[in-house]
Design a protein around this motif. Sequence first.
Motif, PDB file in Angstrom:
ATOM      1  N   PHE A  23       8.095 -20.583 -31.265  1.00  0.00           N
ATOM      2  CA  PHE A  23       9.066 -19.739 -31.597  1.00  0.00           C
ATOM      3  C   PHE A  23       9.435 -18.655 -30.558  1.00  0.00           C
ATOM      4  O   PHE A  23      10.730 -18.384 -30.448  1.00  0.00           O
ATOM      5  N   ILE A  24       8.457 -18.077 -29.897  1.00  0.00           N
ATOM      6  CA  ILE A  24       8.625 -17.189 -28.949  1.00  0.00           C
ATOM      7  C   ILE A  24       9.314 -17.640 -27.732  1.00  0.00           C
ATOM      8  O   ILE A  24      10.311 -17.153 -27.046  1.00  0.00           O
ATOM      9  N   ILE A  25       9.040 -18.925 -27.298  1.00  0.00           N
ATOM     10  CA  ILE A  25       9.759 -19.819 -26.265  1.00  0.00           C
ATOM     11  C   ILE A  25      11.178 -19.830 -26.687  1.00  0.00           C
ATOM     12  O   ILE A  25      12.259 -19.686 -25.780  1.00  0.00           O
ATOM     13  N   ARG A  26      11.510 -20.287 -27.912  1.00  0.00           N
ATOM     14  CA  ARG A  26      12.995 -20.571 -28.115  1.00  0.00           C
ATOM     15  C   ARG A  26      13.826 -19.299 -28.152  1.00  0.00           C
ATOM     16  O   ARG A  26      14.767 -19.392 -27.749  1.00  0.00           O
ATOM     17  N   GLN A  27      13.271 -18.182 -28.585  1.00  0.00           N
ATOM     18  CA  GLN A  27      13.879 -16.951 -28.650  1.00  0.00           C
ATOM     19  C   GLN A  27      14.028 -16.556 -27.228  1.00  0.00           C
ATOM     20  O   GLN A  27      15.314 -15.902 -26.711  1.00  0.00           O
ATOM     21  N   ALA A  28      13.080 -16.435 -26.346  1.00  0.00           N
ATOM     22  CA  ALA A  28      12.935 -15.890 -25.162  1.00  0.00           C
ATOM     23  C   ALA A  28      14.013 -16.792 -24.115  1.00  0.00           C
ATOM     24  O   ALA A  28      14.681 -15.923 -23.278  1.00  0.00           O
ATOM     25  N   LEU A  29      14.035 -17.721 -24.387  1.00  0.00           N
ATOM     26  CA  LEU A  29      14.941 -18.573 -23.355  1.00  0.00           C
ATOM     27  C   LEU A  29      16.264 -18.977 -23.978  1.00  0.00           C
ATOM     28  O   LEU A  29      16.903 -19.882 -23.391  1.00  0.00           O
ATOM     29  N   ASP A  30      16.493 -18.511 -25.150  1.00  0.00           N
ATOM     30  CA  ASP A  30      17.990 -18.715 -25.931  1.00  0.00           C
ATOM     31  C   ASP A  30      18.007 -19.939 -26.123  1.00  0.00           C
ATOM     32  O   ASP A  30      19.280 -20.513 -25.952  1.00  0.00           O
ATOM     33  N   TRP A  31      17.010 -20.795 -26.718  1.00  0.00           N
ATOM     34  CA  TRP A  31      17.396 -22.102 -27.099  1.00  0.00           C
ATOM     35  C   TRP A  31      17.817 -22.403 -28.309  1.00  0.00           C
ATOM     36  O   TRP A  31      17.602 -21.400 -29.390  1.00  0.00           O
ATOM     37  N   PRO A  32      18.502 -23.391 -28.685  1.00  0.00           N
ATOM     38  CA  PRO A  32      18.829 -23.747 -30.184  1.00  0.00           C
ATOM     39  C   PRO A  32      17.860 -23.787 -30.989  1.00  0.00           C
ATOM     40  O   PRO A  32      16.841 -24.095 -30.985  1.00  0.00           O
ATOM     41  N   ASP A  33      18.545 -23.475 -32.486  1.00  0.00           N
ATOM     42  CA  ASP A  33      17.512 -23.666 -33.505  1.00  0.00           C
ATOM     43  C   ASP A  33      16.893 -24.943 -33.607  1.00  0.00           C
ATOM     44  O   ASP A  33      15.936 -25.337 -34.296  1.00  0.00           O
ATOM     45  N   TYR A  34      17.727 -25.977 -33.072  1.00  0.00           N
ATOM     46  CA  TYR A  34      17.070 -27.355 -33.416  1.00  0.00           C
ATOM     47  C   TYR A  34      15.935 -27.727 -32.275  1.00  0.00           C
ATOM     48  O   TYR A  34      15.271 -28.736 -32.368  1.00  0.00           O
ATOM     49  N   TYR A  35      15.631 -26.831 -31.607  1.00  0.00           N
ATOM     50  CA  TYR A  35      14.374 -27.082 -30.727  1.00  0.00           C
ATOM     51  C   TYR A  35      13.134 -27.215 -31.277  1.00  0.00           C
ATOM     52  O   TYR A  35      12.897 -26.865 -32.351  1.00  0.00           O
ATOM     53  N   GLY A  36      12.571 -28.438 -30.822  1.00  0.00           N
ATOM     54  CA  GLY A  36      11.860 -29.213 -31.919  1.00  0.00           C
ATOM     55  C   GLY A  36      10.215 -28.787 -31.940  1.00  0.00           C
ATOM     56  O   GLY A  36       9.270 -29.117 -32.371  1.00  0.00           O
ATOM     57  N   CYS A  37       9.905 -27.542 -31.138  1.00  0.00           N
ATOM     58  CA  CYS A  37       8.855 -26.799 -31.109  1.00  0.00           C
ATOM     59  C   CYS A  37       7.485 -27.696 -30.752  1.00  0.00           C
ATOM     60  O   CYS A  37       6.735 -27.822 -31.418  1.00  0.00           O
ATOM     61  N   ASN A  38       7.852 -28.559 -29.704  1.00  0.00           N
ATOM     62  CA  ASN A  38       6.562 -29.272 -29.116  1.00  0.00           C
ATOM     63  C   ASN A  38       6.999 -29.633 -27.600  1.00  0.00           C
ATOM     64  O   ASN A  38       7.960 -29.063 -26.997  1.00  0.00           O
ATOM     65  N   TRP A  39       6.139 -30.060 -27.031  1.00  0.00           N
ATOM     66  CA  TRP A  39       6.274 -30.126 -25.418  1.00  0.00           C
ATOM     67  C   TRP A  39       7.196 -31.100 -25.040  1.00  0.00           C
ATOM     68  O   TRP A  39       7.713 -30.978 -24.028  1.00  0.00           O
ATOM     69  N   ASP A  40       7.485 -32.125 -25.880  1.00  0.00           N
ATOM     70  CA  ASP A  40       8.634 -32.988 -25.272  1.00  0.00           C
ATOM     71  C   ASP A  40       9.892 -32.229 -25.616  1.00  0.00           C
ATOM     72  O   ASP A  40      10.766 -32.219 -24.634  1.00  0.00           O
ATOM     73  N   ALA A  41      10.156 -31.564 -26.491  1.00  0.00           N
ATOM     74  CA  ALA A  41      11.319 -30.681 -26.814  1.00  0.00           C
ATOM     75  C   ALA A  41      11.339 -29.591 -25.680  1.00  0.00           C
ATOM     76  O   ALA A  41      12.341 -29.254 -25.324  1.00  0.00           O
ATOM     77  N   PHE A  42      10.198 -29.006 -25.167  1.00  0.00           N
ATOM     78  CA  PHE A  42      10.163 -28.072 -24.271  1.00  0.00           C
ATOM     79  C   PHE A  42      10.775 -28.820 -22.929  1.00  0.00           C
ATOM     80  O   PHE A  42      11.722 -28.272 -22.362  1.00  0.00           O
ATOM     81  N   TRP A  43      10.350 -29.686 -22.709  1.00  0.00           N
ATOM     82  CA  TRP A  43      10.896 -30.326 -21.511  1.00  0.00           C
ATOM     83  C   TRP A  43      12.180 -30.442 -21.400  1.00  0.00           C
ATOM     84  O   TRP A  43      13.088 -30.310 -20.715  1.00  0.00           O
ATOM     85  N   ASP A  44      12.832 -31.224 -22.616  1.00  0.00           N
ATOM     86  CA  ASP A  44      14.244 -31.403 -22.497  1.00  0.00           C
ATOM     87  C   ASP A  44      15.131 -30.156 -22.817  1.00  0.00           C
ATOM     88  O   ASP A  44      16.192 -30.313 -22.021  1.00  0.00           O
TER      89      ASP A  44
END
Length: 107
Positions: A23-44
Motif C-alpha cells: 500500500f505504501i509502494i502504491r501510494q508513493a509511486l502513484d500507482w493505480p488502485d488496481y495494483y495487485g499488491c504482490n511482487w509480480d504486480a510490482f514488476w508490471d
Amino acid sequence: MYQYEELYTIDFTKVQHCLEMHFIIRQALDWPDYYGCNWDAFWDCLTDMIGRPVHIEIIGLDVIERKFDDAAKNLIETLIEFKDYAKDTGTDVEVSVVNGNIRTRIV
C-alpha cells in the motif's frame, strides 16, 4: 497513468504489516488502485514507468528488513532487475536507501 515525479520517496518507517508495504509502494509511486499488491504486480507497474527517469529513495529499509526480511529482499532484487531491464530501453533508474543523513545508492 502515473504522475511523473523527479523523485519518488517510499517511507517504510511506520509499516506494521507485510501487505502494508505494498500500500505504501502504491501510494508513493502513484500507482493505480488496481495494483495487485504482490511482487509480480510490482514488476508490471515498474516496467510501465519505462520512458522517463525513475529515481526512487527508500526510507526505513532497515525496518522492513527486521520485520519482513523476505519481502525486503524481493523488493531490492526486483529493483536491481528493473535497473538492468531499463538500461536496454535507455531509461535512467536510480534507487537509494536513506538511513538517517546517509544516502546509499543501491542500483
